[in-house]
Design an enzyme around this catalytic site. Structure first.
Site, PDB file in Angstrom:
ATOM      1  N   GLY A  52      24.752 106.226 -15.005  1.00 48.18           N
ATOM      2  CA  GLY A  52      23.674 106.487 -14.058  1.00 48.18           C
ATOM      3  C   GLY A  52      24.208 106.716 -12.671  1.00 48.18           C
ATOM      4  O   GLY A  52      25.416 106.881 -12.470  1.00 48.18           O
ATOM      5  N   GLY A  53      23.314 106.700 -11.693  1.00 47.16           N
ATOM      6  CA  GLY A  53      23.703 107.033 -10.332  1.00 47.16           C
ATOM      7  C   GLY A  53      24.624 106.016  -9.709  1.00 47.16           C
ATOM      8  O   GLY A  53      25.470 106.352  -8.904  1.00 47.16           O
ATOM      9  N   LYS A  59      29.672  96.615 -16.996  1.00 45.79           N
ATOM     10  CA  LYS A  59      29.053  97.536 -16.045  1.00 45.79           C
ATOM     11  C   LYS A  59      29.999  97.727 -14.869  1.00 45.79           C
ATOM     12  O   LYS A  59      30.374  96.770 -14.197  1.00 45.79           O
ATOM     13  CB  LYS A  59      27.710  96.979 -15.566  1.00 45.79           C
ATOM     14  CG  LYS A  59      26.962  97.913 -14.620  1.00 45.79           C
ATOM     15  CD  LYS A  59      25.577  97.331 -14.298  1.00 45.79           C
ATOM     16  CE  LYS A  59      24.794  98.247 -13.382  1.00 45.79           C
ATOM     17  NZ  LYS A  59      23.447  97.703 -13.078  1.00 45.79           N
ATOM     18  N   ASP A  83      12.021  96.182 -11.616  1.00 40.75           N
ATOM     19  CA  ASP A  83      12.199  97.364 -12.458  1.00 40.75           C
ATOM     20  C   ASP A  83      11.879  97.037 -13.913  1.00 40.75           C
ATOM     21  O   ASP A  83      12.630  97.366 -14.823  1.00 40.75           O
ATOM     22  CB  ASP A  83      13.623  97.903 -12.323  1.00 40.75           C
ATOM     23  CG  ASP A  83      13.717  99.363 -12.773  1.00 40.75           C
ATOM     24  OD1 ASP A  83      12.678 100.046 -12.810  1.00 40.75           O
ATOM     25  OD2 ASP A  83      14.834  99.811 -13.105  1.00 40.75           O
TER      26      ASP A  83
END
Length: 883
Positions: free
Chosen positions: A91-92, A113, A206
């Site tokens: 992802g970003g 991660k 989120d």
């Protein structure tokens, strides 16, 4: 991207988000930004119109292309003890990989991660650090836990998390075709996980299906706190501005109105997202779309309340939303419904169809209606009162917690971040209880929590005071058989047992078990907990009944819980420890293996029971000769114990002591001495000098010094270990007599042979009487039998030195007879055989005894715990054999 560019990107995207496409182009031209930043803004604005993307942190993709996978430079790299295996999402800001443990300590696959921008973006690095702090603080079975973290060689930060093999919750519902009731029960568990985060003053921000996975076993896991909001940054050692770069990160389809506007987010923001999720989970689509099925009216109103535009009109907490779902599942009135006559009637009819069907006359119907209406009104009023009480209590407790954790804030107290756990708890308890004097029920419950914390750490005096205070208040409020009072009774009994007063502990725990059986029945989880608590106290007088209690507790839990539940693991661990204490290695190993299989996930492995379990299993491995394996397991458990339970806890003290034993088996006596000394200070601070555990560690220091031939120092430590008073504790007396036999060896090495023989003779006499005492099998007798063999060999050795070979031979033969449980190659058996050969050769030289000495001496001399003076004497004797 620099911090300034990131801020400019956020500013422009916020200004242009609501403009039409044509106006955006003109506005960008007028802004005069460079081509690179303009491209980032345009990409971000396109993503904001697609509700499957984040507006600042782009959503991690489900798949990674084969081309990306082949060219990824991280693949195969080692990050600490982890080897990167494959990319599973990109992802970003972050890249997620599957990785595996590669240092040989144990096998485990995890998710790693890595920060997408490496170490170049200070804001992103800070966001990553905050995520790590959040994950470390959240320990809940429905939240994917943090396993490890660190920095790659190039400075890129990484997080190691529990690898969850599952599918998004909405896809699970669609694929499985689960009925609505099952979906609602799973949703309740999600609410519980979110409520856990809120109690830690963390807003997820989120919540969406892709961040909530359901595993093959039906477990649910809340993921990705990468854009979480800290309600009180100061309690985490952060400034409010530290979290500013992520304030507008969101997924539009699940974002609350205040989140979209850029207003401050609160726990109500997550409640809104949960409402959207609930609608999608039940219908397959989000609110505002045409549902595939029509919702029941209650559910429709529950969702409506959860996603109200005004945060104050939503449910007060995720926990309250979960309780609302429980009311619906149980057929009770829900708080989201208006308190109308028609609604009360419909609720009653739905819950009591048979009763309503029988009410056939108008008079009876009216009577029933009136009665039910009044009853329902009282119920709803009580529910409102309870809900308000829960809100007031929650707000009060949050205020207390914020005040407490300010003590660790460096801006309030410069050394707060280095405050020891014991010091923090002492201050926290006084401050919290003083502030809750106007809320006695909450105060009593908090006292119980503090008592449990002290009990886990091994601070038994503090635990007893807290629990007795809590018990007095809770009995006055709820009576002797209330759930809270019974919990305190069990904890208080456990405290007295660990503090060494088995008689008082047994009395309290017998009472607790009787009350549990009366209140809950014989097949209840609370009864199972009381059975498990009573068993160790009963073991001091009756091993047979102790095992029966543990077996009954395990059977109840297996009947009511999944095989992988933590409580099943605790029951198995207790049975393993029971058989281990009895010297029944095969049974102990079987139960240890089964228990370790339960604590299989990274989150469960961090539980204090799992940490102690690994330490106990390592002790068993020691007794079976697997010392290197035991040392590795102890090192892992010790690291976890220090970080999770606290350095000054009894868990850590016991691990240090057991690690010292293992290090001595490996011949590393100086390292063992250091572990013993650290363990002694913790034991002494928590239990005092006279406790058996403290004395055992003092004896360990003496043994380590003896192996280094520092005999004068060793004698001082043995003297501390055997110091009076001993009281009436038979297990303590048995343990101390075993220490006195070992002390005799030190006296001999210090050239005090008469004192040595006297000391060893008294030890053998006392231990023989205790081992042969009538009555049920118990811990004192097992301890006496274990120490008696060693004491007899020691006395035999000293008697041979004193030319009393006939007496020595009889003692050593008795010792060998009692060693039936030891393998023929065990060094203690080799020691006894060598001493027997020496005693007989002192009277008459025979080939049989010379052969016995030649066979046992290599095994005995190779033992790192062998007394070197004795080994050297035996070696001289063997060398003098007539040829």
């Amino acid at each position: 991207m620099s911090t300034e560019s990131w801020d400019r990107l956020e500013e422009l995207s916020t200004q242009l988000r609501d403009l039409p496409d044509s106006a955006r182009t003109a506005a960008l031209d007028a802004a005069g930004v460079d081509a690179s930043l303009r491209a980032e803004v345009e990409t971000l604005l396109r993503a904001s119109t697609d509700d499957t993307r984040l507006s600042i942190e782009r959503l991690v993709q489900d798949e990674v292309s084969s081309e990306e996978r082949d060219t990824d430079s991280w693949l195969g790299q080692r990050l600490g003890p982890w080897r990167v295996a494959r990319a599973i999402g990109r992802g970003g800001m972050g890249v997620v990989y599957a990785a595996a443990r590669c240092d040989g300590a144990f096998d485990l696959e995890v998710a790693v991660k890595l920060l997408q921008s490496g170490a170049r973006n200070p804001s992103a690095v800070e966001r990553f650090r905050i995520e790590r702090q959040v994950l470390a603080a959240l320990k809940h079975p429905c939240i994917a836990g943090l396993v490890d973290g660190g920095f790659a060689p190039d400075g890129t930060p990484y997080l190691v998390m529990e690898l969850v093999d599952g599918v998004p919750i909405v896809r699970w519902a669609t694929d499985s075709g689960a009925p609505a009731a099952d979906r609602l029960r799973l949703f309740r568990r999600v609410c519980d996980a979110v409520q856990h985060a809120h109690r830690a003053l963390v807003v997820h921000r989120d919540i969406k299906p892709s961040n909530i996975l359901v595993t093959r076993d039906g477990d649910v896991k809340l993921m990705d706190f990468g854009i979480a909001k800290l309600l009180e940054p100061s309690t985490w050692g952060l400034r409010e501005t530290d979290t500013r770069v992520e304030m507008r990160a969101l997924t539009p389809a699940y974002a609350a109105p205040e989140q979209v506007r850029g207003d401050p987010v609160t726990t109500a923001t997550d409640v809104y997202a949960l409402g959207v999720l609930l609608h999608e989970l039940l219908t397959g689509v989000r609110p505002g779309h045409t549902p595939a099925t029509t919702l029941a009216r209650d559910l429709d109103r529950i969702i409506g309340k959860a996603i109200a535009d005004d945060p104050d009109r939503r449910y007060a907490s995720a926990g309250q939303l979960g309780e609302e779902i429980a009311r619906y599942l149980e057929g009770r009135p829900v708080l989201a419904q208006p308190d109308t006559l028609g609604y009360r009637v419909r609720t009653f009819v739905r819950r009591n169809p048979v009763a309503v069907g029988l009410a056939t006359t108008i008079v009876v119907s009216l009577a029933v209606f009136a009665a039910i209406s009044a009853w329902q009104a009282r119920v709803l009023a009580e529910q409102r009162r309870v809900a308000q009480h829960e809100r007031d209590t929650a707000n009060h407790v949050v205020g207390v917690l914020v005040d407490l954790f300010q003590t660790t804030n460096p801006s309030v107290r410069p050394d707060g971040h280095r405050m020891a756990l014991g010091e923090f708890l002492a201050g926290a308890q006084v401050r919290a209880l003083d502030s809750l004097r106007d809320a006695p029920e909450v105060r009593a419950r908090l006292q119980y929590v503090f008592g449990r914390i002290h009990l886990t750490r091994g601070a038994y005096a503090d635990a007893r005071r807290s629990l007795e205070d809590a018990g007095t208040s809770l009995r006055a409020a709820g009576g002797t058989d209330s759930p809270e009072t019974l919990d305190v009774l069990v904890a208080l009994g456990e405290t007295w047992h660990h503090a060494g007063d088995s008689a008082r502990a047994t009395a309290l725990l017998e009472e607790a078990l009787t009350r549990h059986r009366t209140a809950y029945g014989d097949r209840d989880l609370r009864t199972a907990a009381a059975l498990q608590a009573l068993a160790p106290a009963v073991a001091t007088t009756d091993f047979v009944r102790s095992r029966a209690l543990l077996v009954e507790s395990l059977e109840i839990r297996r009947a009511l819980l999944p095989a992988t539940d933590r409580l099943v693991g605790e029951a198995l661990a207790s049975l393993a420890a029971h058989h281990h204490r009895r010297g029944e290695a095969d049974q102990a190993r079987r139960y240890y293996t089964d228990a370790l299989a339960v604590f299989r996930t990274p989150a469960l492995r961090r539980h204090p029971t799992a940490i102690s379990l690994r330490g106990d299993h390592a002790t068993l491995l020691d007794s079976l000769g697997a010392h290197d394996e035991a040392a590795a397991l102890q090192a892992e458990a010790l690291e976890l114990g220090r970080s999770i339970v606290g350095r000054e806890s009894l868990v850590v003290a016991n691990l240090l002591n057991n690690s010292g034993v293992t290090l001595q088996w490996l011949g590393r006596h100086r390292e063992a001495e250091a572990h013993y000394r650290e363990s002694f200070e913790i034991h002494r601070g928590l239990l005092g000098d006279g406790h058996l555990r403290t004395r055992n560690v003092a004896r360990g220091i003496g043994r380590a010094l003896t192996m280094q031939r520092r005999h004068a120092e060793a004698l001082n430590w043995f003297d501390r270990a055997i110091a009076d008073p001993l009281g009436d504790d038979e297990e303590l007396r048995a343990g101390v007599w075993g220490m006195r036999a070992q002390r005799a060896r030190v006296l001999s090495a210090l050239d005090r042979p008469g004192d040595a023989v006297s000391e060893a003779s008294r030890a053998v006499g006392a231990l023989s009487r205790m081992a042969a005492a009538p009555g049920a099998d118990n811990t004192a007798r097992v301890s006496a039998r274990a120490a008696l063999g060693t004491a007899r060999v020691t006395l035999g050795h000293l008697l041979v030195n004193a030319d009393r070979t006939t007496d020595a031979e009889a003692l050593i033969v008795d010792a060998l007879t009692g060693m039936t449980g030891l393998d023929a190659s065990h060094p203690r058996r080799a020691e006894a055989e060598c001493e027997l050969a020496r005693a007989r050769l002192a009277r008459q030289s025979t080939d049989v005894e010379w052969a016995r000495l030649a066979a046992c001496l290599p095994r005995y001399s190779a033992w790192p715990l062998a007394e070197q003076d004795a080994v050297e004497a035996l070696a001289r004797l063997h060398a003098a054999r007539p040829r």
